[in-house]
Design an enzyme around this catalytic site. Structure first.
Site, PDB file in Angstrom:
ATOM      1  N   HIS A 168     -22.614 -51.205  17.593  1.00 39.98           N
ATOM      2  CA  HIS A 168     -23.402 -50.158  18.268  1.00 39.98           C
ATOM      3  C   HIS A 168     -23.695 -50.732  19.646  1.00 39.98           C
ATOM      4  CE1 HIS A 168     -26.417 -47.294  19.398  1.00 39.98           C
ATOM      5  NE2 HIS A 168     -27.375 -48.180  19.362  1.00 39.98           N
ATOM      6  N   ARG A 172     -23.110 -38.349  18.806  1.00 41.13           N
ATOM      7  CA  ARG A 172     -22.867 -38.012  20.222  1.00 41.13           C
ATOM      8  C   ARG A 172     -21.411 -37.605  20.419  1.00 41.13           C
ATOM      9  NH1 ARG A 172     -26.366 -43.258  22.100  1.00 41.13           N
ATOM     10  NH2 ARG A 172     -28.294 -42.158  22.503  1.00 41.13           N
ATOM     11  N   ASP A 186     -23.931 -42.855  17.757  1.00 45.59           N
ATOM     12  CA  ASP A 186     -22.743 -42.758  18.621  1.00 45.59           C
ATOM     13  C   ASP A 186     -21.772 -41.725  18.038  1.00 45.59           C
ATOM     14  OD1 ASP A 186     -23.185 -45.802  19.968  1.00 45.59           O
ATOM     15  OD2 ASP A 186     -23.829 -45.488  17.915  1.00 45.59           O
ATOM     16  N   ARG A 204     -30.906 -61.253  28.030  1.00 44.38           N
ATOM     17  CA  ARG A 204     -30.700 -60.480  26.795  1.00 44.38           C
ATOM     18  C   ARG A 204     -30.756 -61.382  25.569  1.00 44.38           C
ATOM     19  NH1 ARG A 204     -25.886 -56.117  27.117  1.00 44.38           N
ATOM     20  NH2 ARG A 204     -26.604 -55.588  25.054  1.00 44.38           N
TER      21      ARG A 204
HETATM   22  N1  LIG Z   1     -30.130 -48.098  16.664  1.00 42.50           N
HETATM   23  C1  LIG Z   1     -30.227 -47.122  17.552  1.00 42.50           C
HETATM   24  O1  LIG Z   1     -29.331 -46.288  17.661  1.00 42.50           O
HETATM   25  C2  LIG Z   1     -31.475 -47.049  18.386  1.00 42.50           C
HETATM   26  C3  LIG Z   1     -31.805 -45.904  19.112  1.00 42.50           C
HETATM   27  C4  LIG Z   1     -32.990 -45.887  19.817  1.00 42.50           C
HETATM   28  C5  LIG Z   1     -33.804 -47.030  19.859  1.00 42.50           C
HETATM   29  N2  LIG Z   1     -33.415 -48.129  19.170  1.00 42.50           N
HETATM   30  C6  LIG Z   1     -34.193 -49.368  19.168  1.00 42.50           C
HETATM   31  O2  LIG Z   1     -35.395 -49.210  18.452  1.00 42.50           O
HETATM   32  C7  LIG Z   1     -36.332 -50.180  18.899  1.00 42.50           C
HETATM   33  C8  LIG Z   1     -37.659 -49.523  19.159  1.00 42.50           C
HETATM   34  O3  LIG Z   1     -37.561 -48.611  20.240  1.00 42.50           O
HETATM   35  P1  LIG Z   1     -38.826 -47.776  20.718  1.00 42.50           P
HETATM   36  O4  LIG Z   1     -38.383 -46.915  21.860  1.00 42.50           O
HETATM   37  O5  LIG Z   1     -39.503 -47.137  19.542  1.00 42.50           O
HETATM   38  O6  LIG Z   1     -39.739 -48.967  21.278  1.00 42.50           O
HETATM   39  P2  LIG Z   1     -41.328 -49.022  21.405  1.00 42.50           P
HETATM   40  O7  LIG Z   1     -41.616 -50.184  22.308  1.00 42.50           O
HETATM   41  O8  LIG Z   1     -41.874 -47.658  21.722  1.00 42.50           O
HETATM   42  O9  LIG Z   1     -41.823 -49.372  19.936  1.00 42.50           O
HETATM   43  C9  LIG Z   1     -41.681 -50.634  19.364  1.00 42.50           C
HETATM   44  C10 LIG Z   1     -42.896 -50.862  18.503  1.00 42.50           C
HETATM   45  O10 LIG Z   1     -42.706 -52.092  17.786  1.00 42.50           O
HETATM   46  C11 LIG Z   1     -43.984 -52.657  17.612  1.00 42.50           C
HETATM   47  N3  LIG Z   1     -43.869 -54.077  17.260  1.00 42.50           N
HETATM   48  C12 LIG Z   1     -43.492 -55.123  18.035  1.00 42.50           C
HETATM   49  N4  LIG Z   1     -43.541 -56.263  17.322  1.00 42.50           N
HETATM   50  C13 LIG Z   1     -43.929 -55.942  16.067  1.00 42.50           C
HETATM   51  C14 LIG Z   1     -44.167 -56.677  14.887  1.00 42.50           C
HETATM   52  N5  LIG Z   1     -44.003 -58.011  14.850  1.00 42.50           N
HETATM   53  N6  LIG Z   1     -44.562 -56.012  13.791  1.00 42.50           N
HETATM   54  C15 LIG Z   1     -44.752 -54.684  13.806  1.00 42.50           C
HETATM   55  N7  LIG Z   1     -44.552 -53.922  14.906  1.00 42.50           N
HETATM   56  C16 LIG Z   1     -44.158 -54.556  16.018  1.00 42.50           C
HETATM   57  C17 LIG Z   1     -44.658 -52.433  18.972  1.00 42.50           C
HETATM   58  O11 LIG Z   1     -46.073 -52.552  18.881  1.00 42.50           O
HETATM   59  C18 LIG Z   1     -44.210 -51.006  19.295  1.00 42.50           C
HETATM   60  O12 LIG Z   1     -45.139 -50.019  18.868  1.00 42.50           O
HETATM   61  C19 LIG Z   1     -35.693 -50.841  20.146  1.00 42.50           C
HETATM   62  O13 LIG Z   1     -35.110 -52.058  19.769  1.00 42.50           O
HETATM   63  C20 LIG Z   1     -34.625 -49.839  20.545  1.00 42.50           C
HETATM   64  O14 LIG Z   1     -33.562 -50.455  21.234  1.00 42.50           O
HETATM   65  C21 LIG Z   1     -32.296 -48.157  18.427  1.00 42.50           C
END
Ligand SMILES: NC(=O)c1ccc[n+]([C@@H]2O[C@H](COP(=O)([O-])OP(=O)(O)OC[C@H]3O[C@@H](n4cnc5c(N)ncnc54)[C@H](O)[C@@H]3O)[C@@H](O)[C@H]2O)c1
Length: 295
Positions: free
Chosen positions: A153, A129, A126, A66
């Site tokens: 979070h 939820r 959260d 991680r």
């Molecule tokens: N904060 C929250 O409550 C919450 C909830 C859901 C998801 N998330 C987080 O959101 C993030 C994205 O999740 P997801 O399901 O959309 O993932 P995903 O893999 O579908 O999308 C991530 C995108 O980021 C792009 N990417 C990677 N490096 C990059 C860069 N240097 N510049 C521009 N784009 C880049 C990838 O090409 C991809 O399209 C994860 O870290 C996930 O944990 C957070």
């Protein structure tokens, strides 16, 4: 797009074809909503944007720890925020990528922005939820529930039972109105369902999309509309509950200037201790990240 809160939406992704595909899919729904412009682009297209949402991130490689993943995402973030600030120095940045509290902190350090202008989505999801599950348990509309999840979070987040109300009535007093006895164990289980929700969803469908999307929209709506909404979002602590120099979520007033106030509410001593422990967890992750040599 559905709520009609912006005139223009620009999508940027390292994989440009992905952004192009998303834009095509979104544009094909425009005949059903208020007119707006949706395009894929590059960082220079961000000039003049009110809010830039950063949800980019790498996912875990097999065998990767991680912390190693975090180091990779931190490096990606430094690159992205530098570009965002270069092209849109006056805007507000909303961070959603996980671990959101750490990446909010890194974005702040990297940009040197006023903390009001970098917001982490934090526990907005959260809290939602929590309200949904409490609403379901007591048989009321989730919008009539006021209750917050604060802190990280993630696994060390904590529920503020002392401030939880339904229609302004404490849960202990509301329970008989719902023909229930107030059941502490049931409430603890309900909180565990909140805390572990992401694992349960990811196990079944790979990622969470919809609720976080709506949460981000509620933050953006508060900023663009100058609503001064009270939302649980991640921000830099500066002495609240004796916590300093770490980003975590507390209820904040969100408006045109970003985070306009961080609310220090009258919580129980046990909740304050939980919050301090959550802050310590985040601080040690941040410290190990800074110590680790990044790839
Ligand atoms: N904060 C929250 O409550 C919450 C909830 C859901 C998801 N998330 C987080 O959101 C993030 C994205 O999740 P997801 O399901 O959309 O993932 P995903 O893999 O579908 O999308 C991530 C995108 O980021 C792009 N990417 C990677 N490096 C990059 C860069 N240097 N510049 C521009 N784009 C880049 C990838 O090409 C991809 O399209 C994860 O870290 C996930 O944990 C957070």
């Amino acid at each position: 797009m559905i709520r009609g809160i912006a005139d223009e939406l620009v999508l940027i992704d390292a994989v440009q074809e992905r952004a192009v595909g998303e834009v095509m899919d979104l544009n094909h729904g425009l005949s059903f909503v208020r007119p707006m412009k949706i395009v894929s682009g590059s960082y220079s297209d961000l000039a003049g944007c009110g809010v830039v949402v950063i949800a980019a991130g790498a996912s875990q490689k097999p065998g990767e720890t991680r912390l190693a993943l975090l180091a990779r995402n931190a490096a990606i973030f430094r690159e992205i925020v530098t570009q965002v600030v270069r092209h849109n120095p006056g805007g507000i940045i909303l961070v959603a990528t996980n671990p959101v509290d750490i990446l909010t902190h890194i974005s702040l350090k990297e940009t040197g922005y006023d903390p009001a202008r970098i917001i982490g989505s934090g526990t907005i999801l959260d809290t939602s939820r929590f309200r949904f599950l409490l609403g379901q348990y007591y048989g009321v509309d989730a919008r009539s529930v006021h209750a917050y999840i604060v802190g990280e979070h993630g696994d060390s987040e904590i529920p503020l039972w002392s401030l939880a109300t339904i229609g302004g009535v404490r849960l202990q007093e509301f329970a008989p109105l719902a023909h229930k006895a107030y059941d502490r164990a049931a409430m603890e289980n309900l909180f565990h369902a909140v805390r572990d929700a992401a694992y349960e969803i990811i196990k079944r469908k790979g990622a969470t999309y919809y609720a976080i999307g709506l949460g981000l929209v509620s933050i953006i709506e508060a900023i663009l509309g100058g609503h001064r909404s009270v939302l649980s979002v991640s921000t830099l602590m500066s002495g609240q509950y004796d916590i300093d120099d770490v980003c975590l979520s507390l209820p904040c007033v969100v408006g045109a200037r970003g985070i306009e106030e961080v609310l220090t509410l009258n919580i129980s001593p046990e909740e304050a201790r939980g919050l301090q422990q959550s802050a310590d967890t985040l601080k040690s992750t941040y410290a190990s990240l800074i110590q680790q040599k990044e790839p």
